[in-house]
Design a protein around this motif. Structure first.
Motif, PDB file in Angstrom:
ATOM      1  N   TYR A   6      93.763  40.398   5.348  1.00 30.17           N
ATOM      2  CA  TYR A   6      93.356  39.368   6.242  1.00 30.17           C
ATOM      3  C   TYR A   6      93.137  38.195   5.536  1.00 30.17           C
ATOM      4  O   TYR A   6      92.868  38.136   4.301  1.00 30.17           O
ATOM      5  CB  TYR A   6      91.819  39.978   6.759  1.00 30.17           C
ATOM      6  N   ASP A  30      95.615  38.192  10.813  1.00 32.10           N
ATOM      7  CA  ASP A  30      96.279  39.500  10.132  1.00 32.10           C
ATOM      8  C   ASP A  30      97.106  38.672   9.042  1.00 32.10           C
ATOM      9  O   ASP A  30      98.052  37.887   9.346  1.00 32.10           O
ATOM     10  CB  ASP A  30      97.208  39.929  11.092  1.00 32.10           C
ATOM     11  N   GLU A  49      91.316  43.070  19.166  1.00 31.77           N
ATOM     12  CA  GLU A  49      91.717  43.587  17.912  1.00 31.77           C
ATOM     13  C   GLU A  49      90.606  43.922  16.826  1.00 31.77           C
ATOM     14  O   GLU A  49      90.729  44.701  16.170  1.00 31.77           O
ATOM     15  CB  GLU A  49      92.804  42.545  17.262  1.00 31.77           C
ATOM     16  N   VAL A  50      89.781  43.051  17.007  1.00 32.82           N
ATOM     17  CA  VAL A  50      88.593  43.061  16.108  1.00 32.82           C
ATOM     18  C   VAL A  50      87.734  44.316  16.337  1.00 32.82           C
ATOM     19  O   VAL A  50      87.424  45.169  15.359  1.00 32.82           O
ATOM     20  CB  VAL A  50      87.553  41.912  16.347  1.00 32.82           C
ATOM     21  N   ARG A 107      90.014  47.498  15.160  1.00 32.30           N
ATOM     22  CA  ARG A 107      89.912  47.448  13.658  1.00 32.30           C
ATOM     23  C   ARG A 107      88.425  47.667  13.020  1.00 32.30           C
ATOM     24  O   ARG A 107      88.423  48.077  11.859  1.00 32.30           O
ATOM     25  CB  ARG A 107      90.844  46.403  13.041  1.00 32.30           C
ATOM     26  N   GLY A 108      87.703  47.753  13.814  1.00 31.23           N
ATOM     27  CA  GLY A 108      86.183  47.575  13.247  1.00 31.23           C
ATOM     28  C   GLY A 108      85.935  46.632  12.161  1.00 31.23           C
ATOM     29  O   GLY A 108      85.269  46.975  11.093  1.00 31.23           O
ATOM     30  N   ILE A 109      86.417  45.314  12.596  1.00 29.47           N
ATOM     31  CA  ILE A 109      86.411  44.120  11.615  1.00 29.47           C
ATOM     32  C   ILE A 109      84.664  43.845  11.883  1.00 29.47           C
ATOM     33  O   ILE A 109      84.434  43.627  12.806  1.00 29.47           O
ATOM     34  CB  ILE A 109      87.157  43.135  11.912  1.00 29.47           C
ATOM     35  N   THR A 110      84.212  43.654  10.640  1.00 33.33           N
ATOM     36  CA  THR A 110      82.955  42.791  10.478  1.00 33.33           C
ATOM     37  C   THR A 110      82.894  41.528   9.785  1.00 33.33           C
ATOM     38  O   THR A 110      83.876  41.608   9.078  1.00 33.33           O
ATOM     39  CB  THR A 110      81.838  43.966  10.001  1.00 33.33           C
ATOM     40  N   THR A 130      85.258  42.635   6.284  1.00 33.72           N
ATOM     41  CA  THR A 130      85.701  44.180   6.172  1.00 33.72           C
ATOM     42  C   THR A 130      86.094  44.643   7.306  1.00 33.72           C
ATOM     43  O   THR A 130      85.793  44.348   8.545  1.00 33.72           O
ATOM     44  CB  THR A 130      84.571  44.849   5.458  1.00 33.72           C
ATOM     45  N   ASP A 131      86.822  45.935   7.131  1.00 36.43           N
ATOM     46  CA  ASP A 131      87.495  46.528   8.295  1.00 36.43           C
ATOM     47  C   ASP A 131      86.959  48.217   8.090  1.00 36.43           C
ATOM     48  O   ASP A 131      86.448  48.483   7.238  1.00 36.43           O
ATOM     49  CB  ASP A 131      88.752  46.447   8.686  1.00 36.43           C
ATOM     50  N   ASN A 150      89.106  47.578   4.048  1.00 41.68           N
ATOM     51  CA  ASN A 150      89.726  46.311   3.365  1.00 41.68           C
ATOM     52  C   ASN A 150      88.785  45.066   3.519  1.00 41.68           C
ATOM     53  O   ASN A 150      87.995  45.323   4.452  1.00 41.68           O
ATOM     54  CB  ASN A 150      91.223  45.883   4.465  1.00 41.68           C
TER      55      ASN A 150
END
Lengths: 164, 474
Positions: free
Chosen positions: A24, A62, A73-74, A77-80, A137-138, A142
């Motif tokens: 990212y 991305d 998408e967030v 992907r479980g993005i925090t 993070t995801d 990552n």
């Protein structure tokens, strides 16, 4: 046999030494929030007074495609995203769902899709200079970081002035 | 609704974290260098040995090979005091605000490297002048403390009676600038005021800027009274140049060498040149390198070499002669002695100099000429700025004219003695600095301003000059 072991070891070492691909790219800033504002709101700023609100903002891309990651998408992907600031515990940011805010309700205008992390500075919070960065993070583990320029040497990232 | 809860929780998390174990209170929370401060830490573990740490910076100009790249800085830590926490969890420190950079400083109470409490202290810039009266031409020493090093805090402009005089910087002088200007104008009171602004001119409404800090005054002033009496004469131009550098030699061991009695000098100053270790009776050519060109035409510049003198080695392979420092660009030049396969060279630096203003007495509005020699070519040395009676007029560039800057001006109309200040500046480059914008533009700059605290000039050491002339009505 010994030759094979050496080759295998070299292969492992070379894999370990390879730089990890960046997943990212994070773009971030901070603006003055409406709460307790002593100047224009939603304007990029670095000098705040006790009692004002800092709103950290972050957009995640991305790194492979350059695509800006929006709400769906967030979520997928479980993005925090987390704000790290010296003198504070890390604070989670939130990514609001898209859409028009209901009348009379606070919310982002359409098209303003990004992580945000508001922080109301307590009136008696110690004044001074503070460094900050944002960590993303995801679910796959990552990690990506946004470091403001000069952050590594603690220069003028956030200045907190005494409350008036 | 959910969003509102998230915002609330986030804010409360911040609030909880802010209420850490230790608290530090300062009385006062701001002041100038030298201010007495009482720092009271509370909520600490009784019996613990703690120290009070003051954060400042070590700032430097970032200069390349002829180029300018702004300011770099690293944080510094100074322990202002130590104490043992009392039974009530309190530790009290008393300190005096140390000389250093101005604006916001972090103070930490620490024990064994752990931060227990913190608070910010704002060092306000200050201005003093001495003396406060005297006849025209009296040297006024202007001292500023608490000048900053971060981008928006590093430029204070001096104005004399409303005329923009120049920039008071203090990057390499650790926040303190000491400058000297002549008293100018009519008999009576005159106002000196300093106003900040990292711009070509002062930023007049700082209190409405996004970087405003309430403890930092927007303007600071002092008054000087010009009294009756003969004008104070300026020092001779020759006495205002830099001291010559010590002898330089290409080789201190055995074998061929080239030696100059001085490593620097102004245009026209004698250079005692000597050599040894050459073939007896050999012809020796002395060459001189320089740079020709400019930054404007688009053709750029190049290094060129020319013959300066020819001589012959004596029966022992030595030679000695005296040359005049060429009328050339300021800065380093290579002086080379070549004889067949033998070549020895040293660096010689031309430093700037000025001539008396011509004529020394002129009618109102008449023509005057200012000549500066040895002006350099780098981004930090290729211009000199000119002030008339403490008002900034403009700059002269010496690159395209091989270090010669000849300026034609008109004399003021007021009868009496007038003063010309000549200061180094920074012509161009990157003006990046800590805390500065990532892409400074024409508005966010300190280029082409007279550097009144000229010992702070980046790159080359350059002198400032003060000249005078008299206007007579008949």
């Amino acid at each position: 046999m010994r030759k094979l072991i050496v080759i295998a070891l070299l292969a492992v070492i070379s894999c370990l030494a390879m730089p990890q691909a960046l997943t990212y790219f994070v773009k971030a800033d901070m603006v003055r929030g409406a709460q307790g504002a002593m100047g224009p709101v939603c304007v990029p700023n670095s000098v705040f007074f006790g009692g004002e609100m800092i709103v950290f903002r972050a957009v995640v891309y991305d790194a492979a495609t350059g695509e800006e990651l929006l709400f769906d998408e967030v979520q997928a992907r479980g993005i925090t995203a987390t704000v790290h600031m010296d003198g504070r515990e890390p604070a989670a940011m939130f990514f609001p769902p898209p859409g028009q805010a209901a009348e009379g309700e606070e919310g982002p205008p359409p098209g303003a899709d990004f992580f945000r992390g508001p922080w109301a500075i307590p009136a008696d919070f110690p004044t001074g200079m503070y460094t900050w960065h944002i960590e993303v993070t995801d679910a796959a583990g990552n990690v990506a970081t946004f470091d403001p320029i000069g952050g590594a040497i603690g220069l003028n990232n956030i200045t907190i002035q005494p409350a008036n | 609704m959910l969003r509102a809860i998230v915002i609330l929780v986030t804010s409360l998390v911040g609030l909880a974290a802010a209420q850490g174990a230790g608290r530090l209170a300062l009385d006062p929370m701001d002041g100038t260098v030298g201010t007495a401060v009482v720092a009271t830490a509370t909520g600490l573990e009784p019996g613990k040995d703690v120290e009070l740490v003051w954060m400042d910076a070590d700032a430097q100009w970032n200069v390349g090979d002829g180029t300018f790249h702004g300011v770099t800085a690293v944080e510094t830590r100074t322990v202002l005091g130590t104490a043992t926490v009392a039974a009530d969890g309190q530790a009290v420190f008393e300190f005096t605000v140390p000389e250093g950079f101005g604006y916001v400083h972090n103070l930490f109470v620490e024990a064994e490297g752990e931060q227990l409490a913190r608070q910010g202290f704002t060092v306000a810039p200050s201005l003093t002048i001495t003396p406060t009266s005297g006849p025209v031409g009296t040297p006024i020493t202007v001292t500023m403390t608490g000048v900053g090093y971060r981008f928006w805090e590093s430029v204070w402009h001096l104005a004399y009676d409303g005329a923009h005089t120049g920039w008071i910087s203090a990057i390499t002088t650790s926040g303190t600038a000491v400058i000297t200007i002549p008293a100018t104008g009519e008999v009576g009171l005159h106002t000196l005021q300093v106003i900040s602004g990292t711009h070509p001119v002062p930023y007049l409404n700082q209190q409405q800027s996004p970087n405003y800090k309430a403890a930092v005054p927007t303007v600071i002033s002092a008054m000087f009274e010009v009294t009756e009496g003969p004008a104070v004469a300026v020092a001779s131009p020759e006495s205002q140049v830099l001291a010559r550098a010590r002898s330089v030699s290409s080789n201190f061991m055995s074998g061929p060498s080239l030696t100059l009695a001085h490593g620097s000098g102004i245009v026209g100053s004698p250079i005692a040149v000597s050599g040894r270790g050459f073939a007896p009776g050999a012809a020796i050519e002395l060459t001189w390198s320089s740079v020709t060109g400019n930054r404007i035409s688009g053709a750029g510049w190049q290094e060129v070499e020319r013959t300066l003198a020819q001589t012959t080695a004596d029966s022992e392979g030595a030679f000695a002669l005296t040359l005049d420092t060429p009328d050339d660009l300021g800065g380093a030049h290579t002086l080379k002695a070549v004889s067949g396969d033998v070549s020895e060279d040293v660096q010689y630096v031309i430093t700037p100099s000025v001539a008396m203003i011509e004529p020394q007495v002129v009618e109102p509005g008449g023509d005057i000429t200012i000549v500066i020699k040895g002006v350099g070519w780098t981004e930090t040395a290729n211009i000199y700025t000119v002030l008339m009676d403490n008002g900034y007029l403009g700059y002269g560039c010496g690159f395209n004219s091989q270090g010669d800057v000849t300026i034609f001006l008109k004399a003021p109309g007021r009868v009496g003695t007038h003063y010309i200040g000549i200061y180094p500046s920074i012509y161009q480059g990157e003006v990046t600095s800590p805390g500065g914008p990532t892409t400074p533009d024409a508005n966010a700059t300190y280029l082409q301003l007279p550097m009144l605290n000229f010992i702070d000039h980046p790159g080359e050491e350059l002198p400032a000059f003060l000249l005078s002339f008299e206007v007579r009505a008949d």
